[in-house]
Scaffold this motif. Structure first.
Motif, PDB file in Angstrom:
ATOM      1  N   ARG A 282       0.854  -1.186   0.000  1.00  0.00           N
ATOM      2  CA  ARG A 282       0.000   0.000   0.000  1.00  0.00           C
ATOM      3  C   ARG A 282       0.898   1.247   0.000  1.00  0.00           C
ATOM      4  O   ARG A 282       2.016   1.226   0.531  1.00  0.00           O
ATOM      5  N   ARG A 283       0.381   2.299  -0.582  1.00  0.00           N
ATOM      6  CA  ARG A 283       1.100   3.567  -0.545  1.00  0.00           C
ATOM      7  C   ARG A 283       1.132   4.078   0.885  1.00  0.00           C
ATOM      8  O   ARG A 283       0.142   4.000   1.626  1.00  0.00           O
ATOM      9  N   ALA A 284       2.266   4.603   1.307  1.00  0.00           N
ATOM     10  CA  ALA A 284       2.421   5.129   2.657  1.00  0.00           C
ATOM     11  C   ALA A 284       3.209   6.430   2.604  1.00  0.00           C
ATOM     12  O   ALA A 284       4.223   6.538   1.899  1.00  0.00           O
ATOM     13  N   LEU A 285       2.745   7.417   3.347  1.00  0.00           N
ATOM     14  CA  LEU A 285       3.378   8.730   3.379  1.00  0.00           C
ATOM     15  C   LEU A 285       3.767   9.076   4.809  1.00  0.00           C
ATOM     16  O   LEU A 285       3.156   8.623   5.775  1.00  0.00           O
ATOM     17  N   LEU A 286       4.786   9.914   4.936  1.00  0.00           N
ATOM     18  CA  LEU A 286       5.048  10.643   6.172  1.00  0.00           C
ATOM     19  C   LEU A 286       4.866  12.115   5.845  1.00  0.00           C
ATOM     20  O   LEU A 286       5.529  12.646   4.950  1.00  0.00           O
ATOM     21  N   VAL A 287       3.945  12.754   6.550  1.00  0.00           N
ATOM     22  CA  VAL A 287       3.575  14.132   6.258  1.00  0.00           C
ATOM     23  C   VAL A 287       3.744  14.964   7.524  1.00  0.00           C
ATOM     24  O   VAL A 287       3.232  14.601   8.593  1.00  0.00           O
ATOM     25  N   ASP A 288       4.473  16.069   7.410  1.00  0.00           N
ATOM     26  CA  ASP A 288       4.727  16.939   8.560  1.00  0.00           C
ATOM     27  C   ASP A 288       3.618  17.982   8.668  1.00  0.00           C
ATOM     28  O   ASP A 288       3.479  18.857   7.805  1.00  0.00           O
ATOM     29  N   ALA A 289       2.829  17.886   9.718  1.00  0.00           N
ATOM     30  CA  ALA A 289       1.667  18.750   9.901  1.00  0.00           C
ATOM     31  C   ALA A 289       2.000  19.972  10.736  1.00  0.00           C
ATOM     32  O   ALA A 289       2.936  19.966  11.542  1.00  0.00           O
TER      33      ALA A 289
ATOM     34  N   GLY B 183       6.153   6.664  -0.364  1.00  0.00           N
ATOM     35  CA  GLY B 183       6.639   5.364  -0.813  1.00  0.00           C
ATOM     36  C   GLY B 183       5.580   4.300  -0.682  1.00  0.00           C
ATOM     37  O   GLY B 183       4.379   4.584  -0.689  1.00  0.00           O
ATOM     38  N   GLU B 184       6.007   3.063  -0.574  1.00  0.00           N
ATOM     39  CA  GLU B 184       5.100   1.936  -0.412  1.00  0.00           C
ATOM     40  C   GLU B 184       5.525   1.110   0.785  1.00  0.00           C
ATOM     41  O   GLU B 184       6.709   1.060   1.137  1.00  0.00           O
ATOM     42  N   ILE B 185       4.544   0.477   1.392  1.00  0.00           N
ATOM     43  CA  ILE B 185       4.829  -0.403   2.519  1.00  0.00           C
ATOM     44  C   ILE B 185       4.199  -1.762   2.240  1.00  0.00           C
ATOM     45  O   ILE B 185       3.099  -1.858   1.698  1.00  0.00           O
ATOM     46  N   THR B 186       4.937  -2.808   2.544  1.00  0.00           N
ATOM     47  CA  THR B 186       4.418  -4.157   2.384  1.00  0.00           C
ATOM     48  C   THR B 186       3.603  -4.516   3.621  1.00  0.00           C
ATOM     49  O   THR B 186       4.099  -4.466   4.740  1.00  0.00           O
ATOM     50  N   VAL B 187       2.353  -4.863   3.387  1.00  0.00           N
ATOM     51  CA  VAL B 187       1.435  -5.155   4.486  1.00  0.00           C
ATOM     52  C   VAL B 187       1.540  -6.630   4.840  1.00  0.00           C
ATOM     53  O   VAL B 187       1.431  -7.498   3.965  1.00  0.00           O
TER      54      VAL B 187
END
Length: 301
Positions: free
Chosen positions: A4-11, A286-290
């Motif tokens: 799945r697509r995975a993000l790190l977002v700085d809020a 990026g992507e993360i393997t679930v």
């Protein structure tokens, strides 16, 4: 295995690697609770938001996981989620509905990239906690709390994530605090809260109303950099106690400077209704393997 697509977002930040990082999984349809918890643990942010289609095809369901547990609401992860969806053209500017465990909340996305979210109706209540215990837990001289305690008592305040709110007289005392995580956890349990939110009017930026620090060891978060639910709850608490001028004027809460992740939460509240707002910047895409349900191994690609 599935990815799945995975993000790190700085809020609550205008630049990457500042503010409060949130994990965002924009397509979490079909993931189990165990899988979401495992992904949140691997991403390592204080909270990760998982976005799924909303009920009856309206809005989006958003669920929030710390590395240890699911929580009803997370302000910075909501801001991060909708900023990322807008940045990628998955939603338009305007008002959207976030279906959360704290209720259905309106999220406004502006053409200027600023995101504002409605929070649950504020609850503010007295607590049976004295200043000495709060001071010991924070590692602050009790005089720094009693100095403002006559007008601003300790209280439990919540807009979806309950905090024990602790006013401190001067920035230097809040800066030099030496928090005892175990004592804070015990204090929060006594106050029926999930975290401790300490603040002072003695802010660094002349445009800021408050400087704050937030500790939530019960949720696996020793110190949160910039806290949307805490700022909203604190704003409502201050309105209830008549500590702010104007009925619904915007206030600015600065936080995260002591963790080298400065950010600002903007708050609008009349003491009951609460909105918080800010910007967010994607730091990783990026992507993360679930893993399978019985597989704890996760690989980030």
């Amino acid at each position: 295995m599935e990815t799945r697509r995975a993000l790190l977002v700085d809020a609550f930040a205008d630049e990457p690697l500042s503010g409060n990082p949130a994990g965002v999984v924009p397509d979490a349809a079909g993931l189990t609770e165990d899988q979401m918890r495992a992904v949140a643990s691997e991403l390592g942010a204080s909270e990760t938001a998982f976005v799924r289609p909303g009920d009856e095809g309206e809005g989006r369901e958003v669920r929030y996981f710390t590395p240890e547990e699911e929580v009803d609401l997370c302000g910075h992860a909501t801001i991060a989620t909708y900023a990322a969806l807008f940045e990628r053209g998955e939603i338009d500017a305007g008002t959207h509905t976030a279906q959360t465990a704290a209720g259905d909340l309106a999220v406004d996305v502006g053409e200027d990239d600023e995101v504002w979210m409605e929070q649950a109706a504020a609850e503010v209540a007295a607590v049976d906690v004295d200043h000495a215990d709060a001071a010991d837990a924070l590692g602050i001289d009790v005089a720094a709390l009693r100095d403002v305690g006559a007008d601003l008592p300790l209280a439990r305040a919540s807009t979806g994530f309950p905090f024990l709110v602790v006013p401190v007289n001067y920035f230097e005392h809040l800066r030099d605090a030496s928090p005892d995580q175990g004592a804070i956890a015990d204090l929060c349990e006594r106050a029926d809260a999930r975290g401790l939110y300490a603040f002072t009017f003695d802010a660094l930026d002349r445009e800021s109303t408050l400087h704050a620090r937030a500790f939530a060891p019960l949720a696996g978060i020793p110190e949160d950099p910039v806290t949307g639910t805490g700022a909203g709850a604190c704003g409502a608490y201050l309105r209830r106690h008549g500590a702010l001028d104007g009925e619904f004027d915007e206030i600015a809460v600065e936080q995260g400077h002591l963790l080298d992740r400065p950010g600002t939460v903007r708050v609008e509240t009349d003491g009951h209704d609460v909105r918080v707002g800010g910007r967010a910047v994607t730091a990783m895409d990026g992507e993360i393997t679930v893993p399978e349900n019985d597989d704890d191994d996760i690989v980030v690609a």
